[in-house]
Design a protein around this motif. Structure first.
Motif, mmCIF file in Angstrom:
data_model
loop_
_atom_site.group_PDB
_atom_site.id
_atom_site.type_symbol
_atom_site.label_atom_id
_atom_site.label_comp_id
_atom_site.label_asym_id
_atom_site.label_seq_id
_atom_site.Cartn_x
_atom_site.Cartn_y
_atom_site.Cartn_z
ATOM 1 N N ASN A 267 0.824 -1.207 0.000
ATOM 2 C CA ASN A 267 0.000 0.000 0.000
ATOM 3 C C ASN A 267 0.860 1.259 0.000
ATOM 4 N N ALA A 268 1.999 1.191 0.688
ATOM 5 C CA ALA A 268 2.904 2.337 0.718
ATOM 6 C C ALA A 268 3.407 2.659 -0.690
ATOM 7 N N THR A 269 3.570 1.637 -1.529
ATOM 8 C CA THR A 269 3.994 1.844 -2.915
ATOM 9 C C THR A 269 2.959 2.651 -3.673
ATOM 10 N N PHE A 270 1.676 2.239 -3.540
ATOM 11 C CA PHE A 270 0.602 2.930 -4.244
ATOM 12 C C PHE A 270 0.478 4.377 -3.786
ATOM 13 N N VAL A 271 0.442 4.566 -2.455
ATOM 14 C CA VAL A 271 0.265 5.909 -1.912
ATOM 15 C C VAL A 271 1.455 6.797 -2.264
ATOM 16 N N GLY A 272 2.668 6.250 -2.150
ATOM 17 C CA GLY A 272 3.865 7.015 -2.476
ATOM 18 C C GLY A 272 3.898 7.415 -3.939
ATOM 19 N N LEU A 273 3.488 6.501 -4.823
ATOM 20 C CA LEU A 273 3.464 6.795 -6.258
ATOM 21 C C LEU A 273 2.473 7.908 -6.550
ATOM 22 N N TRP A 274 1.276 7.787 -5.980
ATOM 23 C CA TRP A 274 0.272 8.822 -6.224
ATOM 24 C C TRP A 274 0.720 10.170 -5.657
ATOM 25 N N THR A 275 1.297 10.153 -4.450
ATOM 26 C CA THR A 275 1.751 11.405 -3.832
ATOM 27 C C THR A 275 2.786 12.084 -4.701
ATOM 28 N N SER A 276 3.676 11.283 -5.301
ATOM 29 C CA SER A 276 4.698 11.834 -6.186
ATOM 30 C C SER A 276 4.061 12.484 -7.409
ATOM 31 N N ILE A 277 3.064 11.798 -8.005
ATOM 32 C CA ILE A 277 2.399 12.341 -9.192
ATOM 33 C C ILE A 277 1.626 13.601 -8.841
ATOM 34 N N SER A 278 0.851 13.542 -7.752
ATOM 35 C CA SER A 278 0.019 14.689 -7.379
ATOM 36 C C SER A 278 0.874 15.881 -6.959
ATOM 37 N N SER A 279 2.030 15.623 -6.349
ATOM 38 C CA SER A 279 2.911 16.718 -5.946
ATOM 39 C C SER A 279 3.442 17.466 -7.165
ATOM 40 N N THR A 280 3.821 16.708 -8.195
ATOM 41 C CA THR A 280 4.298 17.336 -9.427
ATOM 42 C C THR A 280 3.208 18.205 -10.040
ATOM 43 N N PHE A 281 2.020 17.640 -10.129
ATOM 44 C CA PHE A 281 0.876 18.385 -10.667
ATOM 45 C C PHE A 281 0.605 19.629 -9.830
ATOM 46 N N PHE A 282 0.665 19.466 -8.515
ATOM 47 C CA PHE A 282 0.385 20.559 -7.592
ATOM 48 C C PHE A 282 1.349 21.725 -7.812
ATOM 49 N N PHE A 283 2.640 21.436 -7.883
ATOM 50 C CA PHE A 283 3.629 22.503 -8.018
ATOM 51 C C PHE A 283 3.562 23.182 -9.391
ATOM 52 N N VAL A 284 3.215 22.410 -10.422
ATOM 53 C CA VAL A 284 3.071 23.015 -11.753
ATOM 54 C C VAL A 284 1.921 24.022 -11.756
ATOM 55 N N VAL A 285 0.774 23.611 -11.200
ATOM 56 C CA VAL A 285 -0.394 24.504 -11.193
ATOM 57 C C VAL A 285 -0.159 25.693 -10.277
ATOM 58 N N ILE A 286 0.497 25.452 -9.133
ATOM 59 C CA ILE A 286 0.806 26.564 -8.226
ATOM 60 C C ILE A 286 1.714 27.577 -8.921
ATOM 61 N N GLY A 287 2.665 27.080 -9.702
ATOM 62 C CA GLY A 287 3.548 27.984 -10.446
ATOM 63 C C GLY A 287 2.778 28.841 -11.430
ATOM 64 N N ILE A 288 1.804 28.221 -12.116
ATOM 65 C CA ILE A 288 0.981 28.974 -13.062
ATOM 66 C C ILE A 288 0.125 30.004 -12.324
ATOM 67 N N ALA A 289 -0.463 29.562 -11.185
ATOM 68 C CA ALA A 289 -1.308 30.477 -10.402
ATOM 69 C C ALA A 289 -0.491 31.649 -9.859
ATOM 70 N N SER A 290 0.774 31.403 -9.566
ATOM 71 C CA SER A 290 1.628 32.464 -9.032
ATOM 72 C C SER A 290 1.780 33.616 -10.020
ATOM 73 N N ILE A 291 1.692 33.303 -11.312
ATOM 74 C CA ILE A 291 1.776 34.362 -12.325
ATOM 75 C C ILE A 291 0.638 35.355 -12.136
ATOM 76 N N SER A 292 -0.564 34.828 -11.840
ATOM 77 C CA SER A 292 -1.715 35.711 -11.595
ATOM 78 C C SER A 292 -1.476 36.589 -10.386
ATOM 79 N N LEU A 293 -0.849 36.025 -9.355
ATOM 80 C CA LEU A 293 -0.559 36.814 -8.158
ATOM 81 C C LEU A 293 0.437 37.930 -8.462
ATOM 82 N N VAL A 294 1.440 37.622 -9.267
ATOM 83 C CA VAL A 294 2.425 38.650 -9.636
ATOM 84 C C VAL A 294 1.754 39.750 -10.447
ATOM 85 N N VAL A 295 0.907 39.346 -11.412
ATOM 86 C CA VAL A 295 0.183 40.339 -12.213
ATOM 87 C C VAL A 295 -0.707 41.188 -11.306
#
Length: 408
Positions: A267-295
């Protein structure tokens, strides 16, 4: 000017120029709303994945032909060349693994279910060993679960989900009814508890039959997934996984120094894999959202510069009456921070609303975290302070004589 008075002036300025305020804050609102929505949806999915994975228990692991997630075509080709895991492999581990508390097996496909004049398509057809309902923590709320006899004699018994009941047998008692699964008759002996939707896909559209019955219908040329319960986590899980792994390696004649010709996943394999994928997605979207904050921050800075120009005489009067550099600086910083904080608060409301709307419309799980709300408000206030420093400093260094003369 006191702190409260500075906030009051900032709010009055926002209210007096409504359209300008909306246009000023829209960047902050979009940025904060995006961040809140992403955090809420990501947390919801992480929580769901952890809950669903751990529904099998933290002490459960699987043996399968290939891992649940494959990232490259080369990996796919490699795993497809592996030998299938067969039912006799499951039986060998079940009978010989001393450290294993329980062993189950699963095969699945999709098919058509018919009852009377009603039918359902794309239904998950599961071939289960008799103990899989208990191992997967599926509560049978009507009727009974499978027994060893059902598996031994390959009975045509079925446990169904509530989608089958609601769509094919509305208003009826499903127990004892005969359904046809891909043309094969089965008697309904049990109904599993409702599990709802996930990512818009129902978890109740299934028919489970004994795995031996499943193989008589669909054949044995598809690999079996073996589920093993260790009894507890820690050393017990390590002992069970080591023993099961050794047994399967022996049966598949894996060379001593060769890698496993199968996948062992906890189970740790599944959860760790998903956490890794979701973290990447999270940081990409946060980076895009940060552009709006700068603007949004740049727009706030521009509006504050306009405000300084409009209030030059006011600044001169205040300085002439004894206001210090820090007093003027603090006043305009508080005003810019208040503006962005209001935008942040609106963004939090909008972001939470969007996340909940997505949950209602397509069943995508969401989970609002209090820390994310405070983080969003802190970030929005910080944006206002950061981009308000230049206009505030420009106001604070004005010469009072020049300022007083500006509108004369």
């Amino acid at each position: 000017m006191g702190f409260a008075e500075a906030i009051n002036i900032a709010l009055q300025s926002l209210w007096a120029n409504k359209l300008r305020s909306i246009l000023t804050l829209i960047g902050v609102v979009i940025g904060v709303a995006s961040v809140i929505a992403v955090i809420t949806l990501t947390n919801g999915v992480n929580k769901y994945v952890a809950t669903k994975v751990y529904s099998y228990g933290a002490d459960v692991f699987t043996l399968s032909k290939q891992p649940p997630v494959i990232f490259t075509y080369e990996e796919y080709e490699k795993f497809q060349k592996r030998k299938d895991i067969h039912l006799d492999d499951y039986e060998a581990i079940r009978d010989n693994c001393k450290a294993c508390a329980d062993v189950g097996a699963l095969q699945s496909t999709t098919g058509k279910v018919v009852y009377g004049t009603h039918s359902s398509t794309d239904t998950s057809i599961r071939g289960w060993s008799w103990n899989m309902p208990e191992m997967s923590n599926l509560n049978v709320v009507l009727g009974r679960s499978f027994t060893p006899a059902d598996q031994q004699y390959a009975t045509h018994s079925a446990i169904i989900g509530y989608d089958i009941v609601d769509n094919l047998m509305p208003g009826m008692d499903p127990l004892g009814k005969e359904i046809r699964v891909d043309g094969e008759p089965y008697t309904v002996i049990g109904v599993g508890e409702r599990q709802g939707k996930t990512l818009g896909q129902s978890q109740d559209n299934y028919v489970s039959v004994p795995i031996t019955t499943y193989q008589r219908k669909y054949g044995t040329n598809k690999s079996v997934v073996i589920y093993i319960k260790a009894g507890s986590v820690g050393p017990a899980l390590d002992r069970a996984s080591d023993e099961a792994r050794a047994l399967l390696r022996s049966r598949r004649h894996d060379a001593p120094n060769a890698e496993d010709s199968f996948s062992l996943d906890t189970n740790a394999t599944f959860v760790g894999l998903w956490t890794s994928i979701s973290s990447t997605f999270f940081f990409v979207v946060i980076g895009i959202a940060s552009i709006s904050l700068v603007v949004g921050g740049i727009v706030i800075m521009n509006i504050m510069l306009v405000s300084v120009t409009e209030r030059t005489r006011e600044i001169g009067v205040r300085k002439a009456l004894g206001a210090r550099y820090t007093d003027i600086l603090l006043q305009f910083l508080i005003e810019s921070a208040t503006m962005s904080l209001v935008g942040g608060a609106i963004g939090v409301i909008c972001g939470s609303g969007v996340a909940k709307l997505v949950t209602v419309l397509i069943g995508f799980p969401s989970d609002i975290q209090i820390w994310s709300v405070f983080l969003a408000l802190f970030v929005s206030a910080s944006v206002g302070i950061f981009f308000g420093v230049y206009p505030a400093r420009k106001a604070a260094i004005l010469d009072p004589i020049v300022a007083l003369r500006s509108e004369m």
